[in-house]
Design a protein around this motif. Structure first.
Motif, PDB file in Angstrom:
ATOM      1  N   ALA A   1       0.832  -1.205   0.000  1.00 22.34           N
ATOM      2  CA  ALA A   1       0.000   0.000   0.000  1.00 22.34           C
ATOM      3  C   ALA A   1       0.867   1.256   0.000  1.00 22.34           C
ATOM      4  O   ALA A   1       2.058   1.218   0.327  1.00 22.34           O
ATOM      5  CB  ALA A   1      -0.927  -0.008   1.214  1.00 22.34           C
TER       6      ALA A   1
ATOM      7  N   ASP B   1      -5.643   3.125   0.696  1.00 22.08           N
ATOM      8  CA  ASP B   1      -4.479   2.694  -0.081  1.00 22.08           C
ATOM      9  C   ASP B   1      -4.461   3.482  -1.386  1.00 22.08           C
ATOM     10  O   ASP B   1      -5.279   3.251  -2.277  1.00 22.08           O
ATOM     11  CB  ASP B   1      -4.567   1.191  -0.352  1.00 22.08           C
ATOM     12  CG  ASP B   1      -3.377   0.666  -1.139  1.00 22.08           C
ATOM     13  OD1 ASP B   1      -2.462   1.467  -1.456  1.00 22.08           O
ATOM     14  OD2 ASP B   1      -3.362  -0.542  -1.449  1.00 22.08           O
TER      15      ASP B   1
ATOM     16  N   PRO C   1      -0.151   2.056   4.168  1.00 21.95           N
ATOM     17  CA  PRO C   1      -1.428   2.724   3.893  1.00 21.95           C
ATOM     18  C   PRO C   1      -1.583   4.012   4.693  1.00 21.95           C
ATOM     19  O   PRO C   1      -0.902   4.224   5.697  1.00 21.95           O
ATOM     20  CB  PRO C   1      -2.458   1.679   4.335  1.00 21.95           C
ATOM     21  CG  PRO C   1      -1.775   0.963   5.463  1.00 21.95           C
ATOM     22  CD  PRO C   1      -0.321   0.899   5.069  1.00 21.95           C
TER      23      PRO C   1
END
Length: 270
Positions: free
Chosen positions: A102, A141, A111
């Protein structure tokens, strides 16, 4: 930080209360006519002296602010998540493949965290006082424009389920608002923002840290925006509300920043 603040306040307020009590005692001793009160009135002399000093002899002693109790590492039941729990579940939820593949709003690995909330208990656990506490950790993400929600069991430390959605855009986080402002400041469309900031402060605007920022999600509608913003809704797009720190608002509502594409465009004011 919370403990330090409470400790400091406790010291200050306690010192003030003690100073007030000490001052009142000094007045009671030095007021004229009170020196012989105990000799002339016995037990009642002290009460008369207190009344002459402006004190209520039956009043409660001055209050004292005590240090707040230390926060426990683990909450119970439906208590809010503790700082320790917040940090722990975020690490657990972001671990594994998500942390490697991510990307956050800056383009860095991992993320973008949006929120951490205490999860609702399972239906079968609704009346169970010993039901495990869980936390829902929500990420975005930017690698594939996906909203990821992971539910972590606080007792076992394991991720129990993971949900992914596209085209769902929760409100932007503080970090995302700051990055949107950074993109705008560097973009030609940010010239008006920078000029207004200089008019208000006499200084150049070079960083989002110079502004108080809030933001809202912008989602595209057919024909309602420039073509560069047509993917907003699938992309994560933000409209900023900008304010000079301790100063006036600067109108940036017609400017939209596509954080996924790292582009900016102006909406038609008409």
């Amino acid at each position: 930080m919370r403990e330090t603040v409470h400790r400091h306040l406790g010291k200050v307020l306690t010192g003030a209360a003690l100073a007030a009590a000490g001052t009142a005692a000094m007045v009671a001793v030095t007021l004229p006519g009170t020196a012989g009160a105990d000799d002339s009135g016995g037990a009642g002399g002290g009460a008369r002296a207190a009344r002459q000093a402006g004190q209520d002899p039956d009043a409660a002693p001055p209050g004292v602010v005590e240090r707040a109790p230390a926060e426990q590492k683990q909450g119970t039941g439906r208590d809010p998540l503790t700082d320790d729990e917040l940090g722990r579940v975020e690490k657990i939820a972001a671990a594994g493949r998500l942390s490697a593949t991510a990307r956050d709003v800056d383009g860095d690995r991992g993320p973008q965290r949006l929120s951490v909330d205490l999860a609702e208990p399972e239906a079968a656990e609704a009346d169970d006082p010993d039901a495990p506490r869980r936390a829902d950790v929500t990420f975005y993400d930017y690698e594939n424009d996906t909203l990821v929600t992971r539910t972590v069991n606080l007792k076992t430390g394991k991720v129990e389920r993971t949900g992914t959605q596209r085209g769902v855009q929760p409100p932007p986080s503080r970090a995302e608002n700051a990055e949107a402002a950074r993109i705008l400041i560097a973009h030609p469309l940010g010239a008006g923002l920078k000029a207004d900031y200089k008019d208000a402060t006499g200084r150049e605007l070079t960083s989002p840290d110079q502004l108080e920022l809030s933001g809202g999600i912008y989602e595209a509608s057919p024909g309602a925006q420039p073509a560069v913003l047509d993917k907003c809704g699938v992309h994560r797009c933000v409209r900023l509300f900008s304010k000079v720190r301790n100063g006036p608002w600067i109108d940036t509502r017609d400017l939209v920043i596509d954080l996924s594409a790292r582009k900016a465009a102006a909406l038609d004011r008409g």
